[in-house]
Design an enzyme around this catalytic site. Structure first.
Site, PDB file in Angstrom:
ATOM      1  N   ASP A 374      13.710  -0.676 -14.687  1.00 12.29           N
ATOM      2  CA  ASP A 374      12.498  -1.487 -14.606  1.00 12.29           C
ATOM      3  C   ASP A 374      12.907  -2.954 -14.616  1.00 12.29           C
ATOM      4  O   ASP A 374      13.823  -3.352 -15.354  1.00 12.29           O
ATOM      5  CB  ASP A 374      11.591  -1.177 -15.798  1.00 12.29           C
ATOM      6  CG  ASP A 374      10.263  -1.915 -15.707  1.00 12.29           C
ATOM      7  OD1 ASP A 374       9.344  -1.389 -15.049  1.00 12.29           O
ATOM      8  OD2 ASP A 374      10.158  -3.016 -16.291  1.00 12.29           O
ATOM      9  N   ASN A 382       5.398 -12.652 -11.021  1.00 16.51           N
ATOM     10  CA  ASN A 382       4.205 -12.668 -10.157  1.00 16.51           C
ATOM     11  C   ASN A 382       3.236 -13.770 -10.573  1.00 16.51           C
ATOM     12  O   ASN A 382       2.643 -14.448  -9.718  1.00 16.51           O
ATOM     13  CB  ASN A 382       3.503 -11.313 -10.211  1.00 16.51           C
ATOM     14  CG  ASN A 382       4.188 -10.268  -9.333  1.00 16.51           C
ATOM     15  OD1 ASN A 382       4.788 -10.596  -8.317  1.00 16.51           O
ATOM     16  ND2 ASN A 382       4.106  -9.005  -9.740  1.00 16.51           N
ATOM     17  N   ASP A 391       7.400  -9.738  -4.153  1.00 22.66           N
ATOM     18  CA  ASP A 391       7.831  -8.791  -3.110  1.00 22.66           C
ATOM     19  C   ASP A 391       9.272  -9.069  -2.678  1.00 22.66           C
ATOM     20  O   ASP A 391      10.049  -8.134  -2.418  1.00 22.66           O
ATOM     21  CB  ASP A 391       6.914  -8.902  -1.888  1.00 22.66           C
ATOM     22  CG  ASP A 391       5.529  -8.325  -2.156  1.00 22.66           C
ATOM     23  OD1 ASP A 391       5.359  -7.657  -3.194  1.00 22.66           O
ATOM     24  OD2 ASP A 391       4.625  -8.549  -1.330  1.00 22.66           O
ATOM     25  N   GLU A 417       7.287  -1.974 -10.312  1.00 18.97           N
ATOM     26  CA  GLU A 417       8.610  -2.586 -10.399  1.00 18.97           C
ATOM     27  C   GLU A 417       9.655  -1.617 -10.938  1.00 18.97           C
ATOM     28  O   GLU A 417      10.729  -2.019 -11.375  1.00 18.97           O
ATOM     29  CB  GLU A 417       8.565  -3.841 -11.286  1.00 18.97           C
ATOM     30  CG  GLU A 417       8.231  -3.599 -12.735  1.00 18.97           C
ATOM     31  CD  GLU A 417       6.732  -3.647 -13.035  1.00 18.97           C
ATOM     32  OE1 GLU A 417       6.379  -3.946 -14.188  1.00 18.97           O
ATOM     33  OE2 GLU A 417       5.915  -3.399 -12.118  1.00 18.97           O
TER      34      GLU A 417
END
Length: 497
Positions: A374, A382, A391, A417
Site C-alpha cells: 500500500d 491526492n 495517477d 493505492e
C-alpha cells in the site's frame, strides 16, 4: 483362334481401365496384356515432362533417375509410329536395364496428346520380334489408348487435388468463423497442411511482438510452431529469407541443403535432420496490408509433393489463416482489456483472484508467495497535488513493479493505492528479499513533478502459502501483515514467521 484371343484380350484390357485408377495399375495391365501375346520380358514408361522412368516388373535395380540415352530421344520424338530395334552396341536406350535383362529387341511406342509429345512406352523382348499386321495394329492402338487414358488419369488426379484444395479452403474458412483461440488456430492449421500435402515437415512462424504487442521493430520475437513442438526465437528482418519476404510480399520457393549455417534451418520443424540433405521448400508470407506478420513454411524431402500443389491455392490458404490470426489478435486484446486495469496496465483485482485460485490448485507451482503493498499517505498526495499527480504515482510504481519482477510473476492493482504481487515457485525467503528490495527502490526513487521531486514510500506484507490455508485466509494473513507494517512506522516489510 489366336487372332480372336488377341482382339478379345485387347478389348477386355481397354474395358478394365478408367481414369480413376493409378498410373501403376495401368502399367501393370499393359504389361500383363503384352506378356500374354508377345515375348515380353519387361515393359516401361518414360514421361518427357517428369523425366521419370517407370518399369514393370519392379525390382531393387530400378531407379527413377535412370536416364535414357539422349541421342535416341529426338529420334523417338520425331516418330509417331511403332519403333522396333535390335539391341546392340549401336542401339542402347537404357544401358543399365539392358545389361541386366540382356533382351533381344525393344519395341517403342511414342505417346502424343494431340500434337504434343508426352513420352513413350517401351517393351523389351527375349527373342527377335516379327509382327504381323494385326499385332502391329494392336500395339499402335495400345499406345493411342494409353495416351488417352493417361491424360484422363492426369486430369482426374488434378481434379481430385483441386477438389481436396477447395474442401480444405472451405474447412479453413469455417474454422476462421468458429475459433478465436490462438493456440488452437496454430494446431488446426498445421493439421490442415499435413492433411492436404501429406508432409509433416511444416511449420508456422508468427511475429509475437508485432501481433500481440504492436512492436514494429526490425528484430522480432517469433513463435515457431510445428507438429512436434513450439519454440521462440528472435528474427532479424534485415537478414536472410525474411528480408526477402518483407520486401517481396509473395511466396519464396527453392531447393536447399540443410546445414547449420542456413538461416532457413532456424524454422525447420524437425530436430532430427541430416546435414547436406536436399529439401524443396515453399515459404509463404502472412501479411496484413503492407505488414509482414510471419510465414507458413513447408519442406519436402521427397522433392515431389510440392510440385503437385498450386501456388495460388497455397496463397489463398494463407490468406484465410491471416484472417483467423487477426481475429485471434483482436480477441486476445479484448481479453487483456477485460483483465487489465485501465490506468496502470496491470492485471485487475478479478484476474488476480482467478489466477490465485488456479495456482493454489496446481501443486507444481508451489511454493507460492504473496506480496500485498500500500502507498503510504497516498490521500495526502491526492489532497496536496491533485488526482492527476496521484495517477502519475500509480503508473510509475506499476512500471517499477513490472521491471523488477519475473515474467511468470503476476502484478495486479488490488484496489485504490493497493497492489498485489503473486510469486509462483517462490519460497518465503526469496519473496521477503524481493519485497525489501522493492521498498528500498521506491524509497530512493523520486517522482519528477514540474518544480519538485515527490518522495513516495510503500508498506508491504509478505507470506508463503501453506496447504492448510484457504485462499481467503491466505490473503487475509498477508493483508494483516501489511497493516502491521503501517502500524510499525510505514516504509517497511512485515513477513510471516
Amino acid at each position: 483362334m489366336v487372332v480372336k484371343n488377341l482382339i478379345e484380350d485387347f478389348l477386355e484390357f481397354c474395358l478394365s481401365l478408367d481414369a480413376s485408377v493409378s498410373k501403376e495399375f495401368i502399367m501393370d495391365s499393359i504389361h500383363n496384356f503384352a506378356v500374354n501375346h508377345f515375348p515380353i520380358i519387361r515393359s516401361g514408361l518414360f514421361l518427357e515432362k517428369e523425366k521419370k522412368l517407370t518399369i514393370i516388373p519392379r525390382n531393387n535395380f530400378y531407379t527413377s533417375e535412370m536416364p535414357p540415352e539422349r541421342y535416341l530421344l529426338k529420334e523417338i520424338k520425331a516418330n509417331r509410329g511403332l519403333i522396333i530395334e535390335e539391341l546392340n552396341n549401336e542401339y542402347k536406350l537404357f544401358p543399365g536395364l539392358e545389361e541386366q535383362d540382356n533382351p533381344s529387341d525393344i519395341l517403342i511406342l511414342p505417346l502424343y496428346d494431340g500434337a504434343d509429345y508426352i513420352g513413350f512406352l517401351f517393351f523389351y523382348t527375349g527373342t527377335v520380334v516379327e509382327l504381323n499386321n494385326l499385332e502391329e495394329s494392336v500395339l499402335l492402338l495400345t499406345g493411342k489408348f494409353f495416351s488417352i487414358i493417361l491424360n484422363k488419369n492426369i486430369l482426374y488426379n488434378k481434379m481430385e487435388q483441386r477438389l481436396a484444395e477447395l474442401l480444405t479452403l472451405q474447412n479453413v474458412s469455417d474454422f476462421v468463423n468458429s475459433t478465436l483461440d490462438f493456440e488452437k488456430l496454430l494446431d488446426i492449421t498445421l493439421d490442415a497442411i499435413v492433411g492436404l500435402i501429406g508432409l509433416r515437415s511444416c511449420s508456422i512462424t508468427v511475429f509475437i511482438d508485432k501481433l500481440f504487442d504492436d512492436v514494429f521493430s526490425r528484430k522480432q520475437k517469433a513463435l515457431i510452431a510445428s507438429m512436434e513442438n513450439k519454440k521462440e526465437i528472435v528474427i532479424d528482418l534485415n537478414k536472410g529469407i525474411y528480408k526477402k519476404l518483407a520486401s517481396k510480399r509473395s511466396l519464396i520457393s527453392g531447393m536447399v541443403e540443410i546445414n547449420d549455417g542456413d538461416d532457413i534451418f532456424s524454422f525447420f520443424p524437425s530436430k532430427e535432420i541430416s546435414n547436406n540433405t536436399r529439401y524443396q521448400y515453399i515459404v509463404l508470407p502472412i501479411n496484413k496490408g503492407n505488414e509482414l506478420y510471419g510465414s507458413i513454411n513447408i519442406f519436402d524431402p521427397t522433392l515431389e509433393h510440392l510440385n503437385n500443389i498450386q501456388h495460388n491455392f497455397l496463397e489463398s490458404f494463407v490468406n484465410q489463416f491471416s484472417i483467423a490470426l487477426q481475429n485471434a489478435k483482436l480477441y486476445r486484446k479484448q481479453e487483456e482489456m477485460a483483465n487489465k486495469d485501465g490506468l496502470t496496465g496491470l492485471f485487475n483485482h478479478g484476474y488476480f483472484q482467478n489466477r490465485l485460485s488456479l495456482l493454489l490448485n496446481e501443486k507444481s507451482k508451489w511454493p507460492i508467495s504473496l506480496l500485498l503493498l500500500d502507498i503510504d499517505d497516498f490521500k495526502k498526495v491526492n489532497d496536496q497535488y491533485g488526482h492527476l499527480i496521484g495517477d502519475k504515482v500509480l503508473k510509475e510504481l506499476a512500471v517499477i513493479f513490472k521491471k523488477y519482477t519475473r515474467d511468470g510473476d503476476l502484478v495486479a492493482r488490488y484496489g485504490g493505492e493497493e497492489f498485489a504481487i503473486l510469486l509462483p515457485e517462490t519460497d518465503l525467503a526469496k519473496a521477503d528479499a524481493l519485497a525489501n528490495r522493492l521498498v528500498k527502490i521506491i524509497d530512493n526513487n523520486k517522482i519528477k513533478l514540474d518544480n519538485e521531486r515527490l518522495h513516495i514510500t510503500v508498506s508491504m506484507g509478505v507470506a508463503e502459502y501453506t496447504p492448510d490455508q484457504s485462499k481467503e485466509y491466505f490473503i487475509d494473513t498477508v493483508d494483516q501483515l501489511l497493516y502491521q507494517a503501517k502500524d510499525n512506522g510505514k516504509n517497511r516489510v512485515e513477513t510471516a514467521e
